[in-house]
Scaffold this active site. Structure first.
Site, PDB file in Angstrom:
ATOM      1  N   ASP A  48       0.832  -1.193   0.000  1.00 37.92           N
ATOM      2  CA  ASP A  48       0.000   0.000   0.000  1.00 37.92           C
ATOM      3  C   ASP A  48       0.875   1.255   0.000  1.00 37.92           C
ATOM      4  O   ASP A  48       0.618   2.220  -0.727  1.00 37.92           O
ATOM      5  CB  ASP A  48      -0.912  -0.018   1.226  1.00 37.92           C
ATOM      6  CG  ASP A  48      -1.745   1.245   1.365  1.00 37.92           C
ATOM      7  OD1 ASP A  48      -2.554   1.517   0.465  1.00 37.92           O
ATOM      8  OD2 ASP A  48      -1.584   1.950   2.372  1.00 37.92           O
ATOM      9  N   GLU A 119      -1.921  -5.025  -3.898  1.00 34.64           N
ATOM     10  CA  GLU A 119      -0.941  -4.307  -3.088  1.00 34.64           C
ATOM     11  C   GLU A 119       0.090  -5.255  -2.499  1.00 34.64           C
ATOM     12  O   GLU A 119       1.285  -4.917  -2.415  1.00 34.64           O
ATOM     13  CB  GLU A 119      -1.662  -3.536  -1.982  1.00 34.64           C
ATOM     14  CG  GLU A 119      -2.480  -2.366  -2.507  1.00 34.64           C
ATOM     15  CD  GLU A 119      -3.325  -1.700  -1.444  1.00 34.64           C
ATOM     16  OE1 GLU A 119      -3.701  -0.533  -1.652  1.00 34.64           O
ATOM     17  OE2 GLU A 119      -3.618  -2.341  -0.413  1.00 34.64           O
TER      18      GLU A 119
END
Length: 223
Positions: A48, A119
């Protein structure tokens, strides 16, 4: 935890990932419903941040937009929906490792899960080959969205906030009114209200998406 199936290893390589430690990549693809001790959560946390920095760097270098416009575009491009869109184009649903019940429930098509795994893959790439390599993958797979219209229009929550201020109203208030379904297929219902104006409810696969949908619906009704 065993290694990767050969089709999955080839799929990763075809999309530019630097697969060396197969156990790391299997972890990135593994959902908690499998019961394995290691799933994608930690790698998703790392990925992320990698994605956010890669997109922020890209947007900053691409023009001279002010901070507000940069933040607006960044938020749109790193959202779970944007990550899930990239994941589907790549064919990720065929390679996510899920428990039987989760797969039967359609978890392989969940925006939240696909976004998280996307991610996690970026986190794994960062560990295997460093930031430059992870950034190259982002630039390859996010190219169409960055060059397109994603994030150019004002975010519904920001638009509602500004509308309330411009009309001398109290700031909008968001309330989670319901959460249903298993963790891998959760549904959130959020209510947004502005004092002495009205309210709107919306349901989505994450609390953030439900807030956004509720703000959009409120503006359609009262804006």
């Amino acid at each position: 935890m065993t290694g990767l199936p050969e089709p999955t290893r080839q799929w990763l390589a075809d999309h530019g990932f630097s697969v060396q430690d197969e156990h790391l990549w299997r972890e990135a693809l593994t959902h908690g419903s499998t019961g394995h001790a290691r799933d994608y959560d930690r790698l998703e946390f790392l990925g992320d941040r990698v994605l956010g920095l890669a997109i922020a760097d890209w947007l900053y270098s691409a023009g001279d937009d002010d901070e507000g416009k940069l933040a607006q575009r960044l938020n749109a491009l790193v959202s779970k929906g944007a990550c899930a869109k990239v994941a589907r184009v790549m064919g990720l649903p065929d390679h996510v490792l899920l428990g039987k019940q989760a797969r039967d429930d359609g978890a392989a098509q969940s925006d939240n899960i696909l976004g998280d795994v996307m991610e996690a893959l970026l986190g794994a790439e960062f560990i295997e080959a460093g930031f430059d390599s992870a950034r190259a993958i982002v630039r390859r797979h996010w190219h169409d969205d960055v060059q397109g219209k994603a994030g150019h229009s004002k975010h519904p929550k920001s638009a509602l906030q500004e509308w309330a201020a411009g009309n001398q109203r109290r700031p909008p208030e968001y309330q989670l009114v319901d959460r249903s379904g298993p963790d891998h297929k959760a549904r959130f219902t959020v209510r947004v209200s502005v004092h002495n104006v009205g309210q709107a409810d919306a349901t989505a696969g994450s609390k953030q998406e439900a807030e956004t949908a509720a703000a959009r619906l409120f503006m359609e009704r009262y804006g």
